[in-house]
Design a protein around this motif. Structure first.
Motif, mmCIF file in Angstrom:
data_model
loop_
_atom_site.group_PDB
_atom_site.id
_atom_site.type_symbol
_atom_site.label_atom_id
_atom_site.label_comp_id
_atom_site.label_asym_id
_atom_site.label_seq_id
_atom_site.Cartn_x
_atom_site.Cartn_y
_atom_site.Cartn_z
ATOM 1 N N ASP A 167 0.806 -1.210 0.000
ATOM 2 C CA ASP A 167 0.000 0.000 0.000
ATOM 3 C C ASP A 167 0.850 1.275 0.000
ATOM 4 O O ASP A 167 0.316 2.385 0.042
ATOM 5 N N TRP A 168 2.161 1.123 -0.066
ATOM 6 C CA TRP A 168 3.072 2.251 -0.234
ATOM 7 C C TRP A 168 3.451 2.434 -1.706
ATOM 8 O O TRP A 168 4.356 3.204 -2.035
ATOM 9 N N ILE A 169 2.762 1.730 -2.608
ATOM 10 C CA ILE A 169 3.110 1.739 -4.027
ATOM 11 C C ILE A 169 1.932 2.227 -4.855
ATOM 12 O O ILE A 169 0.792 1.798 -4.646
ATOM 13 N N ASN A 191 4.858 7.241 1.396
ATOM 14 C CA ASN A 191 3.921 7.074 2.509
ATOM 15 C C ASN A 191 2.492 7.139 1.981
ATOM 16 O O ASN A 191 2.169 7.981 1.144
ATOM 17 N N PRO A 192 1.602 6.260 2.432
ATOM 18 C CA PRO A 192 0.213 6.267 1.953
ATOM 19 C C PRO A 192 -0.486 7.620 2.106
ATOM 20 O O PRO A 192 -1.415 7.919 1.351
ATOM 21 N N LYS A 193 -0.050 8.457 3.062
ATOM 22 C CA LYS A 193 -0.651 9.781 3.217
ATOM 23 C C LYS A 193 -0.421 10.619 1.963
ATOM 24 O O LYS A 193 -1.304 11.379 1.552
ATOM 25 N N ALA A 242 -2.370 9.006 -1.181
ATOM 26 C CA ALA A 242 -3.828 9.190 -1.191
ATOM 27 C C ALA A 242 -4.233 10.320 -2.122
ATOM 28 O O ALA A 242 -5.239 10.225 -2.848
ATOM 29 N N GLY A 243 -3.465 11.395 -2.128
ATOM 30 C CA GLY A 243 -3.768 12.502 -3.022
ATOM 31 C C GLY A 243 -3.522 12.159 -4.472
ATOM 32 O O GLY A 243 -4.269 12.595 -5.363
#
Length: 361
Positions: free
Chosen positions: A91-93, A238-240, A243-244
């Motif tokens: 989920d970091w990709i 980072n997933p944060k 997300a954008g």
């Protein structure tokens, strides 16, 4: 459409376009000969060796159902394969239609009129093009002659995005991880570390994504994995931050075939590393041969060499090689007008290049 026609049409005004688009010059890719053309192609940094046999096997066993249905919008199979290969969470990709699309996602998500995008030059010209497409301001900071990263200038520019290609094109140099760490710690905005050529380099900045939420590292399968025609790349962050980027990503940007073939290639790290080793060995041999002809070279951790002919007549040599069926890259821009970028081919191709250059220098 050839590059000359693209250049000539770039200046034509069109009343239907945004003024910024009408005024800009689009990115001009390297020359691509027609299929079947007998030519030694050393101009766009493709890998001279074939893709992984495992990737080819996926194509041979293609299920037609993959074509009927929409693909996985997150390219989950490929994300899992990349996760296992690189030791980062899936989920970091984020996966893109080439790493160029991920570059585009970052610019679209962050840049707009009144905001700045910053990068040192010379570097990948697409950074400029993507910035202009968003009508943002591009700030280009010149590298010094030793290609030491101009950290103070980059920080002072206060960009919403800062691009650093490492290894860089066309110089071939790597930015030390310590310098990138220092830069990341001083930026309050996104730092994009473009590692398109990392498979031929001695170090990677990938650990920085765990240290800094504002860092995204980009990779591609075009170079080390011999899959330039597949158009598959990805970013790690980072997933944060991701997300954008997912908000501006096309719904189904990665086709099912690319996802499956890319996953197979990613799982075959041994084959990729074997090919990369051969390229690096050939790079060293070609460098010796070019120096013997009087060329000035810059240290390279990529699959190409930046070379200055002894007489500085780079354009003349580029045109003469083209007449002999050998393509290299010539950039008619400040600081590069007397240099050639030469992709590393097979040993046979490299020798044919040297033979041709003997008569031209």
């Amino acid at each position: 459409m050839d590059s000359n026609k693209l250049k000539s049409e770039a200046g034509l005004a069109c009343p239907y376009l945004r003024p910024s688009i009408d005024a800009m010059v689009g990115y001009i890719p390297g020359e691509q000969p027609k299929p079947g053309t007998k030519i030694i192609k050393l101009n766009t940094n493709e890998n001279p060796y074939p893709p992984s046999p495992a990737a080819i096997e996926v194509l041979r066993n293609l299920d037609s159902e993959w074509l009927r249905r929409y693909p996985d919008p997150y390219a989950s199979e490929f994300r899992q394969a990349a996760s296992e290969a690189l030791g980062v969470p899936a989920d970091w990709i984020i996966v893109g239609n080439g790493s160029d699309e991920v570059l585009n996602l970052v610019v679209r998500a962050c840049a707009e009129p009144g905001r700045k995008v910053v990068y040192p030059v010379p570097t990948y010209v697409l950074y400029r093009t993507l910035t202009q497409m968003q009508s943002a301001e591009n700030i280009e900071i010149s590298y010094p002659e030793d290609y030491c990263l101009p950290i103070e200038e980059l920080v002072a520019a206060k960009g919403v995005v800062t691009f650093i290609a490492s290894p860089n094109s066309p110089s071939g140099h790597v930015v030390a991880s310590a310098q990138l760490r220092q830069l990341a710690s001083r930026l309050s905005s996104v730092l994009v570390i473009d590692e398109a050529y990392v498979d031929f380099a001695a170090e990677t900045a990938l650990p920085l994504v765990e240290e800094f939420e504002n860092v995204i590292v980009l990779r591609t399968l075009s170079k080390g994995y011999s899959l330039a025609g597949l158009r598959l790349g990805f970013g790690i962050a980072n997933p944060k931050l991701l997300a954008g980027l997912f908000k501006v990503k096309d719904s189904y940007n990665i086709d099912a075939i690319a996802c499956a073939v890319g996953a197979a290639a990613m799982r075959d790290q041994a084959y990729k590393n074997e090919c990369a080793t051969k390229v690096k060995r050939s790079r060293a041999q070609l460098a010796v041969a070019l120096k013997q002809l009087g060329f000035q070279l810059w240290p390279s951790q990529t699959n190409f060499l930046l070379a200055k002919p002894p007489q500085g007549n780079a354009e003349q040599i580029y045109l003469a090689l083209k007449e002999q069926g050998i393509l290299v890259r010539y950039f008619n821009q400040p600081g590069l007008e007397d240099k050639l970028r030469i992709s590393i081919g097979t040993n046979e191709q490299n020798q044919m290049l040297i033979t041709a250059l003997i008569t031209l220098t």
